[in-house]
Scaffold this motif. Sequence first.
Motif, mmCIF file in Angstrom:
data_model
loop_
_atom_site.group_PDB
_atom_site.id
_atom_site.type_symbol
_atom_site.label_atom_id
_atom_site.label_comp_id
_atom_site.label_asym_id
_atom_site.label_seq_id
_atom_site.Cartn_x
_atom_site.Cartn_y
_atom_site.Cartn_z
ATOM 1 N N VAL A 1 0.856 -1.071 -0.119
ATOM 2 C CA VAL A 1 0.065 0.096 0.017
ATOM 3 C C VAL A 1 0.971 1.370 -0.035
ATOM 4 N N THR A 2 0.799 2.160 -0.957
ATOM 5 C CA THR A 2 1.503 3.215 -1.094
ATOM 6 C C THR A 2 1.425 4.362 -0.039
ATOM 7 N N SER A 3 2.516 5.027 0.264
ATOM 8 C CA SER A 3 2.586 6.076 1.278
ATOM 9 C C SER A 3 3.203 7.226 0.459
ATOM 10 N N ASP B 1 -2.532 1.767 -4.545
ATOM 11 C CA ASP B 1 -2.012 2.945 -4.679
ATOM 12 C C ASP B 1 -2.991 4.104 -4.228
ATOM 13 N N ARG B 2 -2.609 4.837 -2.956
ATOM 14 C CA ARG B 2 -3.508 5.733 -2.375
ATOM 15 C C ARG B 2 -3.148 7.159 -2.736
ATOM 16 N N ASP B 3 -2.498 7.271 -3.763
ATOM 17 C CA ASP B 3 -1.818 8.588 -4.224
ATOM 18 C C ASP B 3 -3.303 9.291 -4.830
ATOM 19 N N PRO B 4 -3.519 10.437 -4.118
ATOM 20 C CA PRO B 4 -5.012 11.199 -4.632
ATOM 21 C C PRO B 4 -5.035 11.596 -6.003
ATOM 22 N N ALA C 1 -9.590 5.038 0.851
ATOM 23 C CA ALA C 1 -9.652 6.550 0.429
ATOM 24 C C ALA C 1 -8.064 6.670 0.234
ATOM 25 N N PRO C 2 -7.742 7.768 -0.533
ATOM 26 C CA PRO C 2 -6.240 8.321 -0.826
ATOM 27 C C PRO C 2 -5.972 8.935 0.597
ATOM 28 N N TRP C 3 -4.681 8.905 0.576
ATOM 29 C CA TRP C 3 -4.068 9.508 1.605
ATOM 30 C C TRP C 3 -4.577 11.048 1.546
#
Length: 218
Positions: free
Chosen positions: A130-132, A166-169, A214-216
């Motif tokens: 899971v991306t940060s 990928d949580r990138d908004p 949800a996205p970060w």
Amino acid sequence: MSITTTNEHPVKLPDTAHAMWERGELHDFLHLPHDNFSVEIIGGKIVVSPAPRAGHGRVIRGIYNAFRDARVADPQFPWDCAPMLDLNLTEIGEGYCPDLMVMQAEILGVLEDEDERYARTDHVEMVVEVTSPSNASNDRRPAERGAPSKWTGYARAEIPYYLLVDRDPKGPLITLYSVPDPAAGAYLHSDTWEFGDTVTLEHFGLEIDTTGWAPWKD
């Protein structure tokens, strides 16, 4: 996140970075708190990452719970999840800290009984990342051909499935990569879902509800 390499920020190591990682010595050598940072060897670099955000944990918990519930419903369900366990990619001299690893329940049981420090690639059927904000590029398919990332490393090590959330908004997406090509360091097939969709993992006979993912937040 900080990245330490012999070229960018010289650090004299008493052994190779992978050997020290393998023995669990890099945290102490770099004077890092074990609870707050992870240390990985990606593309020959020592990569230090901070603890993830709470929304990151919601995604991991959702995937973990889907496998747990399947095992509760059917004790013969063959798959189980390993959180908080490192992965030693000895074939390519790298060491990662996946968010989750999916493997045969029997294999995970042996690793737990032996209190192993890490799993090996032949133990693992699927890795989950899971991306940060601090380390998303390390998890994704590289933008430049030939550049290293965990995506290329997992393919080189022939991990059959790689689930990337990928949580990138700027473009949140769930991707299941499959058919690794170790020579090319690439996955040849992918399936994608939007946040809120039901993710179908046909190989594992499992569906994952992504409602609430949800996205970060910037």
